[in-house]
Design a protein around this motif. Structure first.
Motif, PDB file in Angstrom:
ATOM      1  N   SER A   9      -4.445   1.669  12.006  1.00  0.00           N
ATOM      2  CA  SER A   9      -4.146   0.807  10.855  1.00  0.00           C
ATOM      3  C   SER A   9      -2.690   0.376  10.889  1.00  0.00           C
ATOM      4  CB  SER A   9      -4.429   1.560   9.546  1.00  0.00           C
ATOM      5  OG  SER A   9      -5.757   2.005   9.502  1.00  0.00           O
ATOM      6  N   THR A  64       0.840  -1.191   0.000  1.00  0.00           N
ATOM      7  CA  THR A  64       0.000   0.000   0.000  1.00  0.00           C
ATOM      8  C   THR A  64       0.875   1.241   0.000  1.00  0.00           C
ATOM      9  OG1 THR A  64      -1.768  -1.138   1.191  1.00  0.00           O
ATOM     10  CG2 THR A  64      -1.788   1.255   1.252  1.00  0.00           C
ATOM     11  N   SER A  79       0.784  -3.177   6.070  1.00  0.00           N
ATOM     12  CA  SER A  79       1.293  -4.320   5.309  1.00  0.00           C
ATOM     13  C   SER A  79       2.779  -4.174   4.966  1.00  0.00           C
ATOM     14  CB  SER A  79       0.427  -4.552   4.060  1.00  0.00           C
ATOM     15  OG  SER A  79       0.312  -3.379   3.278  1.00  0.00           O
ATOM     16  N   HIS A 134      -4.988   2.202   1.733  1.00  0.00           N
ATOM     17  CA  HIS A 134      -5.697   0.997   2.160  1.00  0.00           C
ATOM     18  C   HIS A 134      -7.206   1.252   2.243  1.00  0.00           C
ATOM     19  CE1 HIS A 134      -6.132   2.603   6.221  1.00  0.00           C
ATOM     20  NE2 HIS A 134      -4.821   2.819   6.285  1.00  0.00           N
TER      21      HIS A 134
END
Length: 278
Positions: free
Chosen positions: A215, A13, A19, A45
């Protein structure tokens, strides 16, 4: 001594710190080469109001074939969110293939949270993930994922540590020696990370609860644990370091009013990981 390599099987991303985009700098700070195996490419994302998404499933086999042809080996493999049954099959083949020189596999079974599974997690997908978990040496589920993988009922009230140990022991029989159940809310002020070892029972790492969910937090935790273990640290010390780093990052984000979906400002504290690798 040759530099160590870790394969990161996850999406990439651009903006949002999650990630592979956040895992790669974390393990790189620990002097480990990060090798990307993308499952999808995103501009931002999915918690952003708009994003570009390119499912990489049709390209993954050809992408991985290059590593097979070059006879590349990895010292460790870490897997994250997998969006389809086919991706799980591809990753299972990847784990079966790249066994030479591999010290461990870390699987983060990103399936859901707060008692609810993500929309992609059909019964078929859950069965696929249960099979993938068998290849893990280290597993990092949250409570929702642990309950799903053990066919247990998710409860809003926290399970006792003895109940958690029993669930982990059951799951460990068919795979991971070490299971770290992350982000257990003991009360409004504290979170616990439950560390299960098949041979030694369990230990607890406590942290203060700071702000809301952010996140990419799970990705950072997995990356720190993987990097620390690969550098010879114990599971307990690795989880403790991950918890300390995440707490620092969240506190910085709260003090500087960084939106939760912008992820953790790990750039501010990578120096802490560099010191651990020296």
């Amino acid at each position: 001594m040759a530099q160590k390599k870790i394969a990161l099987v996850n999406d990439i991303t651009g903006f949002g710190r999650c990630s592979t985009a956040v895992m790669a700098p974390v393990v790189s700070a620990m002097k480990i080469q990060a090798v990307a195996v993308p499952t999808a490419i995103l501009s931002t994302h999915t918690q952003f109001p708009v994003y570009y998404f390119d499912d990489y499933t049709p390209k993954m086999r050809d992408y991985i074939q290059t590593y097979k042809d070059l006879d590349i080996s990895f010292d460790a493999i870490a897997t994250g969110f997998l969006g389809s049954a086919e991706q799980v099959d591809i990753v299972t083949d990847f784990l079966q293939t790249f066994t030479r020189n591999r010290q461990f596999v870390l699987v983060d079974p990103v399936m859901g949270d707060y008692g609810k599974l993500y929309k992609t997690y059909t019964p078929k997908m859950c069965d696929k993930m249960k099979n993938l978990v068998r290849y893990a040496d280290i597993l990092t589920p949250n409570l929702t994922e642990l309950c799903t993988l053990t066919d247990s009922v998710y409860r809003e009230d926290l399970l006792s540590f003895d109940e958690l140990e029993k669930m982990c022991r059951t799951l460990s029989q068919n795979g991971p020696k070490n299971i770290i159940v992350t982000g257990l809310a003991l009360n409004k002020k504290q979170l616990a990370n439950f560390i299960y070892d098949r041979d030694e029972g369990y230990q607890i790492v406590m942290v203060d609860k700071i702000g809301g969910d952010r996140s990419g937090t799970g990705d950072v935790i997995s990356a720190v644990i993987a990097g620390m273990v690969l550098n010879g640290h114990t599971i307990y010390d690795s989880v403790k370091k991950a918890a300390e780093l995440v707490s620092k990052c969240i506190r910085y984000c709260e003090e500087n009013q960084v939106p939760n979906h912008y992820g953790l400002c790990v750039e501010m504290y990578l120096e802490d990981l560099i010191k651990e690798a020296e």
